[in-house]
Design a protein around this motif. Sequence first.
Motif, mmCIF file in Angstrom:
data_model
loop_
_atom_site.group_PDB
_atom_site.id
_atom_site.type_symbol
_atom_site.label_atom_id
_atom_site.label_comp_id
_atom_site.label_asym_id
_atom_site.label_seq_id
_atom_site.Cartn_x
_atom_site.Cartn_y
_atom_site.Cartn_z
ATOM 1 N N ALA A 1 0.837 -1.209 0.000
ATOM 2 C CA ALA A 1 0.000 0.000 0.000
ATOM 3 C C ALA A 1 0.868 1.254 0.000
ATOM 4 O O ALA A 1 0.583 2.219 -0.705
ATOM 5 C CB ALA A 1 -0.922 -0.001 1.222
ATOM 6 N N LEU A 2 1.942 1.219 0.765
ATOM 7 C CA LEU A 2 2.821 2.396 0.810
ATOM 8 C C LEU A 2 3.442 2.645 -0.570
ATOM 9 O O LEU A 2 3.465 3.780 -1.052
ATOM 10 C CB LEU A 2 3.908 2.216 1.874
ATOM 11 N N LEU A 3 3.930 1.587 -1.185
ATOM 12 C CA LEU A 3 4.554 1.753 -2.508
ATOM 13 C C LEU A 3 3.551 2.322 -3.505
ATOM 14 O O LEU A 3 3.871 3.213 -4.287
ATOM 15 C CB LEU A 3 5.118 0.416 -3.013
ATOM 16 N N THR B 1 8.404 -17.346 6.062
ATOM 17 C CA THR B 1 8.265 -16.330 5.012
ATOM 18 C C THR B 1 9.444 -15.363 4.947
ATOM 19 O O THR B 1 9.836 -14.789 5.968
ATOM 20 C CB THR B 1 6.984 -15.512 5.270
ATOM 21 N N VAL B 2 9.987 -15.189 3.756
ATOM 22 C CA VAL B 2 10.908 -14.073 3.497
ATOM 23 C C VAL B 2 10.434 -13.405 2.213
ATOM 24 O O VAL B 2 9.856 -14.068 1.343
ATOM 25 C CB VAL B 2 12.384 -14.518 3.351
ATOM 26 N N PHE B 3 10.625 -12.099 2.119
ATOM 27 C CA PHE B 3 10.182 -11.409 0.905
ATOM 28 C C PHE B 3 11.007 -10.164 0.635
ATOM 29 O O PHE B 3 11.662 -9.623 1.529
ATOM 30 C CB PHE B 3 8.684 -11.059 0.972
ATOM 31 N N GLU B 4 10.983 -9.760 -0.606
ATOM 32 C CA GLU B 4 11.638 -8.511 -1.005
ATOM 33 C C GLU B 4 10.771 -7.823 -2.045
ATOM 34 O O GLU B 4 10.100 -8.488 -2.841
ATOM 35 C CB GLU B 4 13.030 -8.789 -1.630
ATOM 36 N N PHE B 5 10.797 -6.507 -2.028
ATOM 37 C CA PHE B 5 10.225 -5.734 -3.132
ATOM 38 C C PHE B 5 11.400 -5.201 -3.939
ATOM 39 O O PHE B 5 12.284 -4.534 -3.379
ATOM 40 C CB PHE B 5 9.382 -4.570 -2.614
ATOM 41 N N LEU C 1 13.828 4.170 -1.995
ATOM 42 C CA LEU C 1 12.489 4.610 -2.409
ATOM 43 C C LEU C 1 12.603 5.896 -3.234
ATOM 44 O O LEU C 1 11.939 6.047 -4.267
ATOM 45 C CB LEU C 1 11.599 4.882 -1.192
ATOM 46 N N ILE C 2 13.466 6.803 -2.764
ATOM 47 C CA ILE C 2 13.640 8.066 -3.488
ATOM 48 C C ILE C 2 14.221 7.802 -4.871
ATOM 49 O O ILE C 2 13.781 8.391 -5.864
ATOM 50 C CB ILE C 2 14.532 9.040 -2.671
ATOM 51 N N MET C 3 15.174 6.877 -4.950
ATOM 52 C CA MET C 3 15.743 6.540 -6.266
ATOM 53 C C MET C 3 14.666 5.991 -7.198
ATOM 54 O O MET C 3 14.626 6.324 -8.390
ATOM 55 C CB MET C 3 16.878 5.513 -6.115
ATOM 56 N N ALA C 4 13.791 5.148 -6.642
ATOM 57 C CA ALA C 4 12.713 4.577 -7.467
ATOM 58 C C ALA C 4 11.741 5.674 -7.895
ATOM 59 O O ALA C 4 11.249 5.665 -9.036
ATOM 60 C CB ALA C 4 11.983 3.480 -6.698
ATOM 61 N N MET C 5 11.472 6.615 -6.991
ATOM 62 C CA MET C 5 10.565 7.715 -7.346
ATOM 63 C C MET C 5 11.186 8.574 -8.438
ATOM 64 O O MET C 5 10.508 8.980 -9.385
ATOM 65 C CB MET C 5 10.241 8.567 -6.109
#
Length: 417
Positions: free
Chosen positions: A150-152, A266-270, A311-315
């Motif tokens: 949701a944040l992404l 459970t392990v996960f990555e975005f 996150l800033i780099m992705a934005m």
Amino acid sequence: MIQKIKGTFDIMPEEIPTWRFIEETARTVATRYGFDEIRTPTFEATELFRRGVGDTTDVVQKEMYTFLDRGNEGRSITLRPEGTASIARAIIEHGRCSDAMPLKLFYIISCFRCEAPQAGRSREFYQFGTELYGTETPAADATSIAVADALLRELGLPNIKLHINSIGCPECRPNYRAALVEYFSAHEAELCPTCQARLKTNPLRILDCKSPICHKIAEGAPRTLDHLCPACADHHKGLTEALDALGITYEVDTAIVRGLDYYTRTVFEFIAEGIGAQSTVCGGGRYDGLTEQIGGPRLPGIGFAMGITRLIMAMEAAGITVPGKQPPKLYIASLGAAASMKALQLAEALRNDGLYVECDLVGRSLKAQMKYANKIGADYTLILGDNEIETGRAMLRSMKDSAQEEIALEELAEKLK
Ligand code: ATP
Ligand code: MG
């Protein structure tokens, strides 16, 4: 000139709106899911991270800023390299493990790791993260992932790919570990020196080694999912069903193992495409044994941490911009000493009324003041001189369309709101 320490960075005023946007959006989203903010100290006893993060991890072996405590000689302390161990300590220390469950917490902190600085990797960096304690249900895992998702989306980054995996539990991991050791032993000579050591200490970590040769070898390695015990397999299936029900798309990726020892199941990555090598914006997973490992009662948990710089780099890669600073509503220019004092007073009164107002603090000429007002983009200007002070009225000029109107000074606040 003294310069900043290698691997640290300044966040300059013009960058702050983006940081605040991310932090405020994170707070809003987390709150919507019932997560409460927690803040813990910047440094902790070194032992906490050795036991919590794990002695065989890169973080503990190579990356921690550890030093002797001047305030208590002989005690070793460490700048936090991550948030989860500290929060586990805090909830144990404050007796929250027997609260009504689940316990849902989030944090926005800086962390410290001595790594080679590069784009998306610094020695002081910032994380937003969540911790959901007190339940082992796949619904809890799905909720934790849903917060990150949701944040992404709310940041305008809906295309970041979710990768999930299960690395089993203390029941089934020894079997898997044995299978890995058998497989990688056959390739031992080709592995990088770090992975040759990992073969003995932490063979799972070979699976996410960044060296291309190890990566290639790892592609043929046994898969975690084929070695899960029935309870872990059920849990993993439950998670995929919950994610399907929530409409969250994911890829099951058995190369995801995560770097910290405390993970179970459970392990996960975005993972964001197009931001370079440091593409994991968020890493998380379940840690059912963590609280016990650091001396507390058993309390299963699941959480994630997002790197704010990434996150800033992705934005930036997605062309997302955040509105900058608002210009002042009014610039009060003044002519002469009495008017200058009156301008200061008037600005103060309007600020107390909630308006952003500027006046001259530098002793500029009237002409230079007007030039400055234009430069900072004030919505309105007002010129105070002896005459205006006497009559209590002045010309209010809109900088947008140059329209002027005479106004009583006491009506200014009303007019500008
Ligand atoms: P990586 O594989 O990139 O080193 P990690 O597994 O060490 O990541 P975690 O400990 O899971 O990372 O931290 C969660 C998130 O924090 C990462 O996904 C990343 O976005 C961010 N992060 C971790 N280390 C750094 C760093 N040195 N600089 C900037 N961000 C970081
Ligand atoms: Mg790392």
